[in-house]
Design a protein around this motif. Structure first.
Motif, PDB file in Angstrom:
ATOM      1  N   THR A  82      58.343  59.875  54.266  1.00  0.00           N
ATOM      2  CA  THR A  82      57.121  59.332  53.623  1.00  0.00           C
ATOM      3  C   THR A  82      57.302  58.329  52.901  1.00  0.00           C
ATOM      4  O   THR A  82      56.261  57.314  53.083  1.00  0.00           O
ATOM      5  CB  THR A  82      56.537  60.646  52.730  1.00  0.00           C
ATOM      6  OG1 THR A  82      56.763  61.691  53.451  1.00  0.00           O
ATOM      7  CG2 THR A  82      55.412  60.302  52.221  1.00  0.00           C
ATOM      8  N   VAL A  83      58.279  57.916  52.150  1.00  0.00           N
ATOM      9  CA  VAL A  83      58.458  56.460  51.403  1.00  0.00           C
ATOM     10  C   VAL A  83      58.496  55.661  52.303  1.00  0.00           C
ATOM     11  O   VAL A  83      58.023  54.406  52.172  1.00  0.00           O
ATOM     12  CB  VAL A  83      59.764  56.850  50.607  1.00  0.00           C
ATOM     13  CG1 VAL A  83      59.984  55.148  49.759  1.00  0.00           C
ATOM     14  CG2 VAL A  83      59.343  57.836  49.255  1.00  0.00           C
ATOM     15  N   LEU A  84      59.370  55.751  53.451  1.00  0.00           N
ATOM     16  CA  LEU A  84      59.323  54.543  54.373  1.00  0.00           C
ATOM     17  C   LEU A  84      58.282  54.197  54.976  1.00  0.00           C
ATOM     18  O   LEU A  84      57.742  53.038  55.493  1.00  0.00           O
ATOM     19  CB  LEU A  84      60.571  54.836  55.135  1.00  0.00           C
ATOM     20  CG  LEU A  84      62.059  55.144  54.934  1.00  0.00           C
ATOM     21  CD1 LEU A  84      62.757  55.895  55.849  1.00  0.00           C
ATOM     22  CD2 LEU A  84      62.261  53.638  54.086  1.00  0.00           C
ATOM     23  N   LEU A  85      57.477  55.305  55.413  1.00  0.00           N
ATOM     24  CA  LEU A  85      55.950  55.105  56.209  1.00  0.00           C
ATOM     25  C   LEU A  85      54.916  54.517  55.086  1.00  0.00           C
ATOM     26  O   LEU A  85      54.313  53.623  55.346  1.00  0.00           O
ATOM     27  CB  LEU A  85      55.645  56.429  56.587  1.00  0.00           C
ATOM     28  CG  LEU A  85      56.159  57.208  57.758  1.00  0.00           C
ATOM     29  CD1 LEU A  85      55.767  58.664  58.120  1.00  0.00           C
ATOM     30  CD2 LEU A  85      56.064  56.363  58.932  1.00  0.00           C
ATOM     31  N   ALA A  86      55.267  54.577  53.900  1.00  0.00           N
ATOM     32  CA  ALA A  86      54.225  54.253  52.855  1.00  0.00           C
ATOM     33  C   ALA A  86      54.515  52.807  52.907  1.00  0.00           C
ATOM     34  O   ALA A  86      53.682  51.842  52.890  1.00  0.00           O
ATOM     35  CB  ALA A  86      54.549  54.685  51.553  1.00  0.00           C
ATOM     36  N   ASP A  87      55.852  52.268  53.108  1.00  0.00           N
ATOM     37  CA  ASP A  87      56.153  50.893  52.918  1.00  0.00           C
ATOM     38  C   ASP A  87      55.526  50.134  54.163  1.00  0.00           C
ATOM     39  O   ASP A  87      54.938  49.023  53.924  1.00  0.00           O
ATOM     40  CB  ASP A  87      57.781  50.690  53.012  1.00  0.00           C
ATOM     41  CG  ASP A  87      58.496  51.123  51.603  1.00  0.00           C
ATOM     42  OD1 ASP A  87      57.692  51.396  50.755  1.00  0.00           O
ATOM     43  OD2 ASP A  87      59.667  51.368  51.865  1.00  0.00           O
ATOM     44  N   ASP A  91      52.367  47.341  54.595  1.00  0.00           N
ATOM     45  CA  ASP A  91      52.697  45.882  55.322  1.00  0.00           C
ATOM     46  C   ASP A  91      51.971  46.166  56.417  1.00  0.00           C
ATOM     47  O   ASP A  91      52.062  44.925  57.367  1.00  0.00           O
ATOM     48  CB  ASP A  91      54.034  45.754  55.517  1.00  0.00           C
ATOM     49  CG  ASP A  91      55.044  45.569  54.276  1.00  0.00           C
ATOM     50  OD1 ASP A  91      54.437  45.313  53.268  1.00  0.00           O
ATOM     51  OD2 ASP A  91      55.968  46.003  54.512  1.00  0.00           O
ATOM     52  N   GLU A  92      50.845  46.884  56.438  1.00  0.00           N
ATOM     53  CA  GLU A  92      50.207  46.967  57.991  1.00  0.00           C
ATOM     54  C   GLU A  92      50.870  46.985  59.174  1.00  0.00           C
ATOM     55  O   GLU A  92      50.399  46.381  60.244  1.00  0.00           O
ATOM     56  CB  GLU A  92      49.037  45.796  57.883  1.00  0.00           C
ATOM     57  CG  GLU A  92      48.137  46.023  56.550  1.00  0.00           C
ATOM     58  CD  GLU A  92      47.107  45.175  56.707  1.00  0.00           C
ATOM     59  OE1 GLU A  92      47.183  44.117  57.194  1.00  0.00           O
ATOM     60  OE2 GLU A  92      46.138  45.050  55.708  1.00  0.00           O
ATOM     61  N   LEU A  93      52.078  47.572  59.163  1.00  0.00           N
ATOM     62  CA  LEU A  93      52.974  47.783  60.368  1.00  0.00           C
ATOM     63  C   LEU A  93      52.740  48.921  61.267  1.00  0.00           C
ATOM     64  O   LEU A  93      53.243  49.125  62.491  1.00  0.00           O
ATOM     65  CB  LEU A  93      54.540  47.559  59.937  1.00  0.00           C
ATOM     66  CG  LEU A  93      54.747  46.176  59.395  1.00  0.00           C
ATOM     67  CD1 LEU A  93      56.129  46.277  58.974  1.00  0.00           C
ATOM     68  CD2 LEU A  93      54.644  45.068  60.350  1.00  0.00           C
ATOM     69  N   ILE A  94      52.012  50.043  60.713  1.00  0.00           N
ATOM     70  CA  ILE A  94      51.878  51.061  61.266  1.00  0.00           C
ATOM     71  C   ILE A  94      50.403  51.546  61.163  1.00  0.00           C
ATOM     72  O   ILE A  94      49.721  50.910  59.865  1.00  0.00           O
ATOM     73  CB  ILE A  94      52.591  52.408  60.856  1.00  0.00           C
ATOM     74  CG1 ILE A  94      52.449  52.676  59.362  1.00  0.00           C
ATOM     75  CG2 ILE A  94      54.102  52.075  61.357  1.00  0.00           C
ATOM     76  CD1 ILE A  94      53.224  53.987  59.023  1.00  0.00           C
ATOM     77  N   GLU A  95      50.038  52.705  61.732  1.00  0.00           N
ATOM     78  CA  GLU A  95      48.606  53.195  61.547  1.00  0.00           C
ATOM     79  C   GLU A  95      48.791  54.713  61.468  1.00  0.00           C
ATOM     80  O   GLU A  95      49.638  55.083  62.173  1.00  0.00           O
ATOM     81  CB  GLU A  95      47.680  52.714  62.796  1.00  0.00           C
ATOM     82  CG  GLU A  95      45.963  53.313  62.495  1.00  0.00           C
ATOM     83  CD  GLU A  95      45.481  52.783  63.742  1.00  0.00           C
ATOM     84  OE1 GLU A  95      44.601  53.601  64.110  1.00  0.00           O
ATOM     85  OE2 GLU A  95      45.485  51.786  64.352  1.00  0.00           O
ATOM     86  N   ALA A  96      48.088  55.140  60.447  1.00  0.00           N
ATOM     87  CA  ALA A  96      48.313  56.586  60.340  1.00  0.00           C
ATOM     88  C   ALA A  96      46.933  57.193  60.798  1.00  0.00           C
ATOM     89  O   ALA A  96      45.858  56.880  60.268  1.00  0.00           O
ATOM     90  CB  ALA A  96      48.408  57.030  58.647  1.00  0.00           C
ATOM     91  N   ARG A  97      46.816  58.409  61.661  1.00  0.00           N
ATOM     92  CA  ARG A  97      45.994  58.893  61.984  1.00  0.00           C
ATOM     93  C   ARG A  97      45.978  60.462  61.862  1.00  0.00           C
ATOM     94  O   ARG A  97      46.932  61.166  62.138  1.00  0.00           O
ATOM     95  CB  ARG A  97      45.833  58.656  63.613  1.00  0.00           C
ATOM     96  CG  ARG A  97      45.603  57.521  64.061  1.00  0.00           C
ATOM     97  CD  ARG A  97      45.545  57.249  65.636  1.00  0.00           C
ATOM     98  NE  ARG A  97      45.659  55.946  66.008  1.00  0.00           N
ATOM     99  CZ  ARG A  97      45.902  55.610  67.208  1.00  0.00           C
ATOM    100  NH1 ARG A  97      46.178  56.581  68.176  1.00  0.00           N
ATOM    101  NH2 ARG A  97      46.080  54.387  67.891  1.00  0.00           N
ATOM    102  N   ALA A  98      44.767  60.756  61.471  1.00  0.00           N
ATOM    103  CA  ALA A  98      44.782  62.507  61.151  1.00  0.00           C
ATOM    104  C   ALA A  98      44.953  63.074  62.683  1.00  0.00           C
ATOM    105  O   ALA A  98      44.431  62.620  63.673  1.00  0.00           O
ATOM    106  CB  ALA A  98      43.174  62.870  60.707  1.00  0.00           C
TER     107      ALA A  98
END
Length: 121
Positions: A82-87, A91-98
């Motif tokens: 979760t910490v890594l994903l928040a980083d 940085d707009e390198l990933i997208e989180a989808r429900a």
């Protein structure tokens, strides 16, 4: 399961390693949209010099994966992932989808009318 390293420890149980991976953080700086079933999708390719765990997440998530799956593939605790994903999200390198959109519940009056109609049958 990985083979125990020197001293009988597995890599994923090494607190010093986890401390280094997260930069000493125990959680994201602020609220995040992540839960175990949140789907993560890569928006950009890994950059040279990027932290290995960040790059691994970007490579894994070319197709959508849940936070739980990422944690399992990387053999890291969900809190660390979760910490890594928040980083990466910052940085707009990933997208989180429900994973599943929340359901819209019908009006209470409509449900009561249906129940009364069924009771009259």
């Amino acid at each position: 399961m990985t083979d125990p390293g020197p001293g009988g420890r597995r890599d994923e149980d090494d607190p010093e390693r986890l401390y280094v991976i997260t930069g000493g953080r125990s959680g994201p700086a602020g609220p995040t949209p992540f839960d175990l079933v949140t789907l993560i999708v890569t928006r950009r390719d890994p950059r040279p010099g990027m932290q290995p765990e960040h790059a691994a997440i970007l490579r894994l998530c070319a197709s959508p994966l849940s936070v739980a799956e990422i944690s399992a593939y990387l053999r890291l605790p969900t809190s660390v992932v979760t910490v890594l994903l928040a980083d990466l999200l910052d940085d707009e390198l990933i997208e989180a989808r429900a994973a599943v959109p929340p359901a819209d519940f019908p009006d209470r009056a409509l449900l009561e009318a249906v129940i009364h109609g069924l009771q009259r049958l």
